[in-house]
Structure formats: structure tokens, C-alpha cells
Design a protein around this motif. Structure first.
Motif, PDB file in Angstrom:
ATOM      1  N   GLU A 104     -48.363 102.071  39.793  1.00  0.00           N
ATOM      2  CA  GLU A 104     -47.969 103.419  39.254  1.00  0.00           C
ATOM      3  C   GLU A 104     -47.186 103.219  37.786  1.00  0.00           C
ATOM      4  OE1 GLU A 104     -44.506 106.916  40.094  1.00  0.00           O
ATOM      5  OE2 GLU A 104     -44.990 105.427  41.759  1.00  0.00           O
ATOM      6  N   PHE A 105     -46.573 102.183  37.746  1.00  0.00           N
ATOM      7  CA  PHE A 105     -46.022 102.076  36.352  1.00  0.00           C
ATOM      8  C   PHE A 105     -46.691 101.197  35.381  1.00  0.00           C
ATOM      9  CE2 PHE A 105     -42.598 103.744  39.141  1.00  0.00           C
ATOM     10  CZ  PHE A 105     -42.071 104.873  38.326  1.00  0.00           C
TER      11      PHE A 105
ATOM     12  N   ILE B 278     -43.654  97.026  46.271  1.00  0.00           N
ATOM     13  CA  ILE B 278     -43.843  96.398  44.906  1.00  0.00           C
ATOM     14  C   ILE B 278     -45.178  96.746  44.412  1.00  0.00           C
ATOM     15  CG2 ILE B 278     -44.417  93.930  45.511  1.00  0.00           C
ATOM     16  CD1 ILE B 278     -42.241  93.150  43.408  1.00  0.00           C
ATOM     17  N   GLY B 279     -46.014  96.510  45.002  1.00  0.00           N
ATOM     18  CA  GLY B 279     -47.442  96.761  44.725  1.00  0.00           C
ATOM     19  C   GLY B 279     -47.659  98.159  44.394  1.00  0.00           C
ATOM     20  N   GLN B 280     -47.342  99.070  45.187  1.00  0.00           N
ATOM     21  CA  GLN B 280     -47.328 100.604  44.553  1.00  0.00           C
ATOM     22  C   GLN B 280     -46.492 100.824  43.286  1.00  0.00           C
ATOM     23  OE1 GLN B 280     -45.814 101.832  48.425  1.00  0.00           O
ATOM     24  NE2 GLN B 280     -47.681 103.024  48.577  1.00  0.00           N
ATOM     25  N   MET B 281     -45.430 100.380  43.292  1.00  0.00           N
ATOM     26  CA  MET B 281     -44.609 100.499  42.147  1.00  0.00           C
ATOM     27  C   MET B 281     -45.202  99.693  40.718  1.00  0.00           C
ATOM     28  SD  MET B 281     -41.713 101.896  42.654  1.00  0.00           S
ATOM     29  CE  MET B 281     -40.385 101.382  41.226  1.00  0.00           C
ATOM     30  N   CYS B 282     -46.013  98.526  40.998  1.00  0.00           N
ATOM     31  CA  CYS B 282     -46.655  97.858  39.975  1.00  0.00           C
ATOM     32  C   CYS B 282     -47.808  98.853  39.403  1.00  0.00           C
ATOM     33  CB  CYS B 282     -47.150  96.324  40.183  1.00  0.00           C
ATOM     34  SG  CYS B 282     -45.986  95.387  40.426  1.00  0.00           S
TER      35      CYS B 282
ATOM     36  N   ILE C  68     -36.264 102.998  32.289  1.00  0.00           N
ATOM     37  CA  ILE C  68     -36.180 101.938  31.865  1.00  0.00           C
ATOM     38  C   ILE C  68     -37.428 101.673  30.869  1.00  0.00           C
ATOM     39  CG2 ILE C  68     -36.816  99.518  32.195  1.00  0.00           C
ATOM     40  CD1 ILE C  68     -35.294  99.789  34.911  1.00  0.00           C
ATOM     41  N   LEU C  69     -38.763 102.066  31.331  1.00  0.00           N
ATOM     42  CA  LEU C  69     -39.777 101.951  30.649  1.00  0.00           C
ATOM     43  C   LEU C  69     -39.861 102.931  29.470  1.00  0.00           C
ATOM     44  CD1 LEU C  69     -42.310 101.458  33.736  1.00  0.00           C
ATOM     45  CD2 LEU C  69     -41.396  99.707  32.016  1.00  0.00           C
TER      46      LEU C  69
END
Length: 134
Positions: free
Chosen positions: A24-25, A18-22, A63-64
Motif C-alpha cells: 500500500e505504501f 506487513i506485506g499489505q502495508m508494504c 510519516i511518509l
């Protein structure tokens, strides 16, 4: 709406925290959990840890992008779900194209309305300024 992993052919097996996703995006963990609650993504659960697949990454990007151009999460979910129809994404592309065209038309009308309102306000300001000099 469903973020099922029915089509995992594009999934390389890579997993992201989740940290990597946060990072990255540029989103919060709360946002990712919200997207999960809305069934837009479906990270794998290992204990309490969420592990995101390449599919989840692609869906978060969608989504973004959809949010940036003004689509609701419900609309984004509908477009994402079209991926799983098994028609090489033809329907997803066509529906997305149609929705984008509709959005462009709506924004163009809004822009014209805004430009018209600005002109009206500028004329009113000029009138008020001219009258104040008397």
C-alpha cells in the motif's frame, strides 16, 4: 515518542499484514520495522506476525508525508504524539501548520540562494566562453 493505542476510537478493528502495508505504501518491511523500533507505530504482535491497525496506517501515511517534505523522524514523532493530547487535534494541527510554514520559509530561502548561485555560474560561464574566443 510513543505510538500507544490510547485513542482507539478511530480503530475499526481492521488489521493489515506487513506485506499489505508494504504494498500500500511502497515501503520495505525493514522500513516498517524501523518505524516500530523508533516507536512511531505499534503493530499488534501475534506470535512473530505483525498486524497493523487503521491507526498504524494513518501514522505511516503521516510519516511518509513528513519525510517527503523534509521533516526528520524526530520531528514527525513529535507531531504524531500531539494527536493523543485529547484536544480534537487542535494542537497537532497548529504545531504542524507552524512547522510547515517554517519549512516553506527555509525552502524559499534555499531556492533564492540556489537561483543566485545559478545566475553567478551562468555569468562565469559566459565570461569564460567570451574570453576563450579571443
Amino acid at each position: 515518542m510513543s505510538a500507544s493505542h490510547a485513542d482507539s476510537s478511530a480503530d475499526t478493528g481492521a488489521r493489515y499484514s506487513i506485506g499489505q502495508m508494504c504494498e500500500e505504501f511502497g515501503v520495505t518491511a525493514r522500513a516498517l520495522r524501523f518505524y516500530e523500533d523508533e516507536r512511531l507505530i505499534a503493530p499488534q504482535r501475534v506470535g512473530t506476525q505483525r498486524l497493523y491497525s487503521e491507526r498504524d496506517r494513518a501514522r505511516v501515511a503521516w510519516i511518509l508525508r513528513g519525510k517527503r517534505v523534509g521533516f526528520s523522524l524526530a520531528e514527525i514523532g513529535e507531531l504524531l504524539d500531539l494527536y493523543d493530547l485529547g484536544d480534537q487535534r487542535r494542537t497537532q494541527r497548529q504545531v504542524t501548520l507552524d512547522r510547515c510554514q517554517e519549512r516553506i520559509e527555509a525552502l524559499t530561502r534555499q531556492k533564492a540562494d540556489i537561483d543566485e548561485t545559478i545566475e553567478e555560474l551562468e555569468g562565469f560561464v559566459r565570461l569564460l566562453q567570451d574570453n576563450s574566443e579571443d
